[in-house]
Design an enzyme around this catalytic site. Structure first.
Site: not given
Length: 757
Positions: A18, A641, A665, A694
């Site tokens: 996939l 992080h 983030e 992303h």
């Protein structure tokens, strides 16, 4: 014979089919037909294998090209207007734009699925719903054409809406009232297809928050009004229902799925007068869907036999949760240590365990006596194995005292580091990794398969480090990284070098989209036999006068992103890993590395779902990080992080980690995470990620300038760093490098304006 079913199955393909098909489609959308064909083949293969292993009702709808919460957004028409110009709401073009963004559109927010390493795409709900069920109905028909019994699996309305972002002014109760008829329409259409059961996943019911009882009960009444002979299974997992138990058992459904691994107290529901409605079936989740160590089949058979005596055919069995969180099969691990290999079960082996239990419940213990004997022999061998314990590691643990967890006060460290590092206002850096090219992956695979020698592989890595240092200096970053080209994965890399841990060859598990990881096995006491990262970091530092960060994965993340054994507590295992990393930080410092980053992206992920367990977890998780980071001098700057988590409720624990700088983030959530730091005055350096790595989109300078200014209105300017929101490993150079150039330009622009003011 009891019915055997499951909430979900791995969907990526045993050979990652996939992933490859999806990424080919991303490069060339004309290959949509190929992608859809491979998806159909995978679904059929998975269903047939499930039936071969004893499954009676196959899960349909658990397959996804990216994420099942994103699938539900499309299913119920929750497609924000900004994407609709790209095509039909249920088209792949719109679907992947929501997941990944485009050159012009930002993606939807992404965050962790409860306390797992799986990420889901956060739905945006404006109160408008419409059914787009053809994809799900087509899968139901696929299964029926194969003479299988399909059990559609769909996120339940409460979980779907609770984990979504509701438009301002839209209350959860109102959203439930509006979406219930759409669920009802779906259920009626499934009933028209001859479906017997539909599973509505409601893991949000295991949280402490009480649901809006009246609104949710009305929603379930509405949903079931046109169900006919179809029955609803309320599927829960990851914890005990706790204080929501009574409410859950009052809903108008036909049965419930219970996680008896993470919620063992729920066994009491299965005894006489346990509270289970007399006409409900119960799916007993008795084998672990989130860890790999073999079950004690004799014990489970004994307990289930007693329950079967009361419930009869109303007792079904399955795994504790979807098997999405496990690799496909141990049979693919031909290179794994044979002793440890016998101890573990992946998805197929979990189904084999269930099949054995099914036969035992049907025919009595004698029917599976041979399998029980083999199971007991393996469990006993594991318990006796000398590989479990390392006396030196345990002795070192026993001698720890508070001084091992403490550094000099931050202001003292900050003053020394300011002189030592000489960084400007708004220093720029990256999180660690740089794009890993096709050539790099090919070289690594050839090295691992023995086609090239160590020195040839090392020369390639060294050359890549030299090039990335040159590129970073050209871009103008203030703190550099070595790029992590020698690492295929941030946890696996360390597992391969530590005693007590093993990496798999094919143990792939989906983290998000086409990002798959191979969680290592922690089978015994953990230690570090030699330095793991010093050579590459020291090489990078020798090529530049700018500081280069040493890059480590933190103890809590290594633990949470592995399959830990059950012979020690999670706290004890985290402490062992922290001691190994402490040795590494000391060696990095001795090699001239002045900044060391110890990443903890899974710190929030491991937080227990119920409040009662959170304080103990946070205490030992913080201490593990401090143990790993407190062996260096005040002049060495410690970074950490974290990504894709809600930090609001744990911000004080993040501060207690005592890192000199943290990066988080922040871009996908449009700066919303900064509110946590608005309410809590964070006392040390912080880098809110200012663009989403992303997505293929290259954010413009002005957009980053705005995010920096927004950060500067909440956080002390002299403690603010500028960085992406995560590593660049999955990006291409043509996306990553322009984004970094824009990031540096934005930082310089804001730096000039702040310096002038």
């Amino acid at each position: 014979m009891p019915t055997l079913t499951l909430p979900g199955y791995p969907r990526i393909g045993q050979d990652r089919e996939l992933k490859r098909a999806t990424e080919r489609y991303w490069k060339d959308p004309s290959l949509e037909g190929e992608l859809l064909s491979i998806a159909r083949d995978l679904r059929e293969r998975h269903w047939r294998r499930q039936v071969e292993l004893g499954i009676d009702l196959v899960a349909v709808g658990d397959f996804s090209f990216y994420d099942t919460m994103l699938d539900a957004s499309v299913l119920f028409g929750c497609v924000p207007d900004r994407y609709r110009a790209l095509g039909r709401p249920d088209s792949l073009a719109v679907y992947f734009a929501m997941a990944r963004g485009t050159k012009d559109l930002a993606a939807l927010e992404m965050t962790k699925w409860f306390d797992t390493n799986y990420h889901y795409i956060v739905p945006e709900i404006d109160g408008r719903f419409e059914l787009h069920a053809e994809n799900l109905l087509a899968q139901v028909r696929e299964a029926r054409s194969l003479k299988l019994r399909p059990k559609p699996v769909v996120p339940g309305p409460y979980t779907f809406l609770k984990l979504a972002k509701l438009a301002p002014g839209l209350a959860l109760e109102d959203a439930l009232e509006r979406i219930a008829p759409i669920y009802g329409e779906l259920i009626a259409r499934l009933a028209g297809e001859g479906v017997e059961w539909v599973a509505l996943d409601e893991p949000a019911l295991v949280l402490d928050d009480p649901p809006p009882a009246d609104a949710l009960r009305r929603a379930y009444d509405t949903m079931g009004s046109g169900a006919g002979n179809l029955r609803i299974l309320l599927q829960t997992y990851f914890e005990d229902l706790g204080t929501n138990r009574e409410f859950a058992l009052s809903l108008p459904v036909g049965g419930i799925g219970l996680d008896l691994i993470r919620g063992p107290r729920q066994w009491e529901l299965l005894v006489p007068d346990g509270g289970l409605p007399s006409d409900w079936i119960v799916v007993a989740g008795v084998v672990d869907g989130r860890n790999v160590w073999r079950s004690d089949l004799a014990d489970l058979l004994e307990r289930l036999s007693m329950v079967q005596g009361r419930l009869g055919e109303r007792l079904w069995i399955g795994p504790s949760c979807s098997l999405l969180h496990l690799p496909y099969t141990v049979a693919a691990e031909m290179n794994l240590d044979p002793e440890v290999r016998d101890w573990i079960c992946f998805a197929e082996e979990r189904l084999l365990e269930l099949s054995i239990l099914k036969r035992g419940l049907a025919g009595g213990r004698a029917a599976i006596e041979a399998e029980l004997a083999i199971n007991r022999k393996i469990l006993d061998a594991r318990q006796r194995s000398e590989r479990f314990q390392d006396s030196a590691v345990r002795q070192r643990q026993s001698k720890l005292d508070e001084s091992d967890y403490t550094r000099a006060p931050f202001e003292e460290r900050r003053a020394v580091q300011r002189v030592e590092l000489g960084l400007p206002l708004l220093p720029t850096t990256t999180i660690g990794s740089f794009p890993q090219t096709v050539e790099l992956r090919s070289i690594r695979n050839r090295y691992r398969s023995g086609k090239i020698r160590r020195n040839e592989y090392q020369n390639f890595i060294d050359a890549s480090i030299g090039e990335v240092i040159r590129v970073q200096e050209q871009i103008g970053l203030d703190v550099l990284v070595h790029g992590e080209f020698e690492r295929s994965d941030m946890v696996e890399y360390f597992a391969e070098q530590m005693h007590g841990m093993l990496a798999t060859s094919n143990g792939w598990v989906q983290s998000y989209g086409t990002r798959y990881v191979r969680p290592p096995l922690i089978y015994g006491d953990v230690s570090r036999p030699k330095a793991m990262t010093v050579r590459e970091s020291a090489l990078a530092q020798s090529l530049t006068k700018k500081p280069v960060k040493g890059m480590l994965t933190g103890p809590v993340t290594i633990l949470n992103w592995s399959f830990p054994h059950t012979g020690l507590t999670r706290e004890e295992i985290a402490t062992q890993i922290a001691l190994a990393l402490r040795d590494e930080t000391v060696d990095l410092e001795a090699a001239g590395i002045r900044i060391i980053q110890i990443d903890e992206p899974a710190f929030r992920e491991g937080l227990p779902l119920r409040a009662s367990g959170r304080s103990p977890y946070l205490r030992w998780a913080v201490r593990a990080f401090r143990l790993a980071s407190s062996g260096v001098r005040p002049s060495t700057q410690i970074h950490s992080h974290m990504c894709y988590s809600d930090f609001n409720e744990i911000i004080d624990s993040i501060a207690a980690m005592d890192a000199d700088v943290i990066s988080i983030e922040n871009s996908r959530s449009a700066g919303e995470l900064l509110h946590a730091f608005d309410r809590f005055q964070y006392p040390r350096g912080i880098g809110p990620g200012i663009y989403d790595v992303h997505s293929e989109r290259v954010p413009p300078v002005a957009e980053m300038v705005d995010l920096i200014h927004r950060s500067g209105r909440i956080l002390p300017r002299d403690l603010l760093w500028v960085n992406p929101d995560c590593g660049l490993k999955t990006r291409r150079d043509e996306e990553a490098l322009p984004s970094l150039r824009n990031m540096v330009a934005a930082a310089r622009q804001v730096r000039a304006s702040w310096s002038g003011s």
